[in-house]
Design a protein around this motif. Sequence first.
Motif, short mmCIF file in Angstrom:
data_model
loop_
_atom_site.label_atom_id
_atom_site.label_comp_id
_atom_site.label_asym_id
_atom_site.label_seq_id
_atom_site.Cartn_x
_atom_site.Cartn_y
_atom_site.Cartn_z
N VAL A 6 -4.93 -19.20 6.76
CA VAL A 6 -4.80 -18.68 5.50
C VAL A 6 -5.07 -17.42 5.26
N VAL A 7 -4.32 -16.66 4.64
CA VAL A 7 -4.37 -15.22 4.31
C VAL A 7 -5.05 -15.17 2.73
N PRO A 8 -6.11 -14.44 2.82
CA PRO A 8 -6.54 -14.29 1.17
C PRO A 8 -5.41 -13.63 0.12
N VAL A 9 -5.33 -14.11 -0.98
CA VAL A 9 -4.61 -13.33 -1.94
C VAL A 9 -4.81 -12.14 -2.21
N GLY A 10 -6.09 -11.46 -1.97
CA GLY A 10 -6.48 -10.37 -2.22
C GLY A 10 -5.70 -9.24 -1.08
N VAL A 11 -5.55 -9.96 -0.13
CA VAL A 11 -5.02 -9.18 1.00
C VAL A 11 -3.34 -8.90 0.55
N TYR A 12 -2.63 -9.74 -0.20
CA TYR A 12 -1.44 -9.79 -0.39
C TYR A 12 -1.40 -8.86 -1.89
N VAL A 13 -2.34 -8.80 -2.52
CA VAL A 13 -2.42 -8.02 -3.87
C VAL A 13 -2.61 -6.38 -3.21
N ALA A 14 -3.43 -6.19 -2.09
CA ALA A 14 -3.74 -4.77 -1.72
C ALA A 14 -2.29 -4.47 -1.01
N VAL A 15 -1.71 -5.30 -0.39
CA VAL A 15 -0.67 -4.70 0.22
C VAL A 15 0.70 -4.53 -0.69
N TRP A 16 0.71 -5.34 -1.80
CA TRP A 16 1.52 -4.84 -2.76
C TRP A 16 1.26 -3.73 -3.62
N ALA A 17 -0.17 -3.58 -3.69
CA ALA A 17 -0.58 -2.21 -4.41
C ALA A 17 -0.09 -0.90 -3.51
N ALA A 18 -0.28 -1.21 -2.17
CA ALA A 18 0.16 0.01 -1.16
C ALA A 18 1.83 0.08 -1.21
N LEU A 19 2.36 -0.93 -1.31
CA LEU A 19 3.63 -0.84 -1.50
C LEU A 19 4.18 0.10 -2.66
N CYS A 21 2.66 2.08 -4.45
CA CYS A 21 2.09 3.40 -4.25
C CYS A 21 3.19 4.35 -3.55
N LEU A 22 3.32 3.57 -2.35
CA LEU A 22 4.34 4.28 -1.69
C LEU A 22 5.76 4.37 -2.15
N LEU A 23 5.98 3.50 -2.96
CA LEU A 23 7.41 3.44 -3.97
C LEU A 23 7.10 4.79 -4.85
N GLY A 24 6.01 4.99 -5.51
CA GLY A 24 5.73 6.10 -6.41
C GLY A 24 5.82 7.39 -5.49
N GLY A 25 5.25 7.41 -4.37
CA GLY A 25 5.54 8.49 -3.43
C GLY A 25 6.92 9.01 -3.09
N THR A 26 7.85 7.79 -2.91
CA THR A 26 9.24 7.91 -2.65
C THR A 26 9.56 8.66 -3.72
N ILE A 27 9.44 8.13 -5.14
CA ILE A 27 10.04 8.88 -6.16
C ILE A 27 9.41 10.39 -6.41
N LEU A 43 11.58 9.36 5.46
CA LEU A 43 11.40 8.47 6.72
C LEU A 43 10.13 7.95 7.06
N LEU A 44 9.08 8.82 6.85
CA LEU A 44 7.80 8.52 7.05
C LEU A 44 7.16 7.41 6.03
N ILE A 45 7.59 7.67 4.79
CA ILE A 45 7.18 6.59 3.52
C ILE A 45 8.07 5.17 3.87
N ALA A 46 9.25 5.66 4.30
CA ALA A 46 9.92 4.15 4.63
C ALA A 46 9.36 3.50 5.85
N ALA A 47 8.82 4.21 6.68
CA ALA A 47 8.40 3.78 8.07
C ALA A 47 6.99 2.97 7.57
N ALA A 48 6.17 3.40 6.70
CA ALA A 48 4.93 3.01 6.46
C ALA A 48 5.12 1.70 5.37
#
Length: 100
Positions: A6-19, A21-27, A43-48
């Motif tokens: 079972v993966v803690p919900v905090g991990v999903y929230v942290a990954v969502w927040a990182a995604l 931030c990367l979306l903001g970096g793309t913009i 491409l580096l942002i998309a790979a991340a």
Amino acid sequence: MISQRVVPVGVYVAVWAALMCLLGGTIVASLFDLGILNPVVALLIAAAKGLLIIFFFMHVKYASRLVLVFAAAGFFWLGILMVLSMSDYVSRGWMNVPGK
């Protein structure tokens, strides 16, 4: 029986927040003219973003090594297909077609 971790919900929230931030970096990266580095940065942002999705949302991080090997083999094959497609696209103008 297959044991499931079972993966803690905090991990999903942290990954969502990182995604996000990367979306903001793309913009932000799309607003600046970086010259020849524009595709590299994109491409580096998309790979991340892709790696985050593969490891956490597809549960490759928590799976066995065999799953990791097959995921890596699939992306290696995708890379081969992309290189072959791009080499065909780049070399289209090299040969003269009679009658044109």
